[in-house]
Design a protein around this motif. Sequence first.
Motif, PDB file in Angstrom:
ATOM      1  N   GLY A  84       0.819  -1.202   0.000  1.00  0.00           N
ATOM      2  CA  GLY A  84       0.000   0.000   0.000  1.00  0.00           C
ATOM      3  C   GLY A  84       0.852   1.250   0.000  1.00  0.00           C
ATOM      4  O   GLY A  84       1.887   1.317   0.656  1.00  0.00           O
ATOM      5  N   PHE A  85       0.425   2.224  -0.783  1.00  0.00           N
ATOM      6  CA  PHE A  85       1.167   3.472  -0.911  1.00  0.00           C
ATOM      7  C   PHE A  85       0.211   4.545  -1.401  1.00  0.00           C
ATOM      8  O   PHE A  85      -0.662   4.275  -2.234  1.00  0.00           O
ATOM      9  CB  PHE A  85       2.307   3.295  -1.927  1.00  0.00           C
ATOM     10  N   SER A  86       0.359   5.738  -0.886  1.00  0.00           N
ATOM     11  CA  SER A  86      -0.402   6.862  -1.420  1.00  0.00           C
ATOM     12  C   SER A  86       0.472   8.110  -1.381  1.00  0.00           C
ATOM     13  O   SER A  86       1.422   8.196  -0.608  1.00  0.00           O
ATOM     14  CB  SER A  86      -1.701   7.082  -0.638  1.00  0.00           C
ATOM     15  N   GLU A  87       0.130   9.043  -2.255  1.00  0.00           N
ATOM     16  CA  GLU A  87       0.854  10.312  -2.279  1.00  0.00           C
ATOM     17  C   GLU A  87      -0.097  11.404  -2.723  1.00  0.00           C
ATOM     18  O   GLU A  87      -1.119  11.137  -3.350  1.00  0.00           O
ATOM     19  CB  GLU A  87       2.080  10.246  -3.191  1.00  0.00           C
ATOM     20  N   PHE A 108       3.015  21.524  -1.878  1.00  0.00           N
ATOM     21  CA  PHE A 108       3.525  20.498  -0.962  1.00  0.00           C
ATOM     22  C   PHE A 108       3.322  19.101  -1.532  1.00  0.00           C
ATOM     23  O   PHE A 108       2.363  18.853  -2.270  1.00  0.00           O
ATOM     24  CB  PHE A 108       2.813  20.563   0.398  1.00  0.00           C
ATOM     25  N   TYR A 109       4.215  18.212  -1.150  1.00  0.00           N
ATOM     26  CA  TYR A 109       4.135  16.784  -1.478  1.00  0.00           C
ATOM     27  C   TYR A 109       4.074  16.001  -0.177  1.00  0.00           C
ATOM     28  O   TYR A 109       4.733  16.358   0.800  1.00  0.00           O
ATOM     29  CB  TYR A 109       5.379  16.355  -2.263  1.00  0.00           C
ATOM     30  N   ARG A 110       3.289  14.935  -0.179  1.00  0.00           N
ATOM     31  CA  ARG A 110       3.246  14.047   0.987  1.00  0.00           C
ATOM     32  C   ARG A 110       2.991  12.629   0.509  1.00  0.00           C
ATOM     33  O   ARG A 110       2.146  12.394  -0.349  1.00  0.00           O
ATOM     34  CB  ARG A 110       2.154  14.468   1.958  1.00  0.00           C
ATOM     35  N   ALA A 111       3.739  11.692   1.055  1.00  0.00           N
ATOM     36  CA  ALA A 111       3.556  10.266   0.753  1.00  0.00           C
ATOM     37  C   ALA A 111       3.329   9.513   2.050  1.00  0.00           C
ATOM     38  O   ALA A 111       3.861   9.885   3.097  1.00  0.00           O
ATOM     39  CB  ALA A 111       4.786   9.710   0.044  1.00  0.00           C
ATOM     40  N   THR A 112       2.521   8.472   1.979  1.00  0.00           N
ATOM     41  CA  THR A 112       2.316   7.598   3.127  1.00  0.00           C
ATOM     42  C   THR A 112       2.349   6.159   2.641  1.00  0.00           C
ATOM     43  O   THR A 112       1.971   5.856   1.514  1.00  0.00           O
ATOM     44  CB  THR A 112       0.958   7.856   3.827  1.00  0.00           C
TER      45      THR A 112
END
Length: 169
Positions: free
Chosen positions: A79-82, A108-112
């Motif tokens: 699982g990955f999201s950005e 802004f960039y954000r990944a989880t």
Amino acid sequence: MKNILIFLNVILLFLIFGCKGDDDQNQVDTKEYTIRTDSQIKIPSQNSDSFIATIESGNKLVFEYTFDSPSDPQIADSGFSEEIIFEIESDMEEFSLNNESLEDINAFYRATCFCSNIQSVRITEGTISGKKLNATSWEIQIDVKINLDITNIDSTLIERNISNIFMQN
């Protein structure tokens, strides 16, 4: 010969009925290109390099690109999201900003992912441009590099090239 036919029929039955697909395997990656009206990006006021930028009510247009790859229950740490977010004045019809001027639009960039959550990272390299197509859609091009200096020891540079029509919810 009869035993061989019985054996082959049993194998065929196992193949047909024993290999049913799991609904979770039908999960697909999704991308969303959204415009939020009457919004703004909120940056915590505390003096910290580690924060998460959020979208709240305001008087600007906020553009939000999200990518989501759902987790697979059969794979650990999957699982990955950005997301990439930025804002402009609501009366603009067209814009093109690059490098340091990306700070003016709070890009802004954000990944989880399962293994870690990354704070919001300010985008300061590349170009973001857009043109209003009608009252509810914009053509947006994002061509940026993001420095993920998470540990202050090693930095990772990622590139994102996105070109699509963003629509209001």
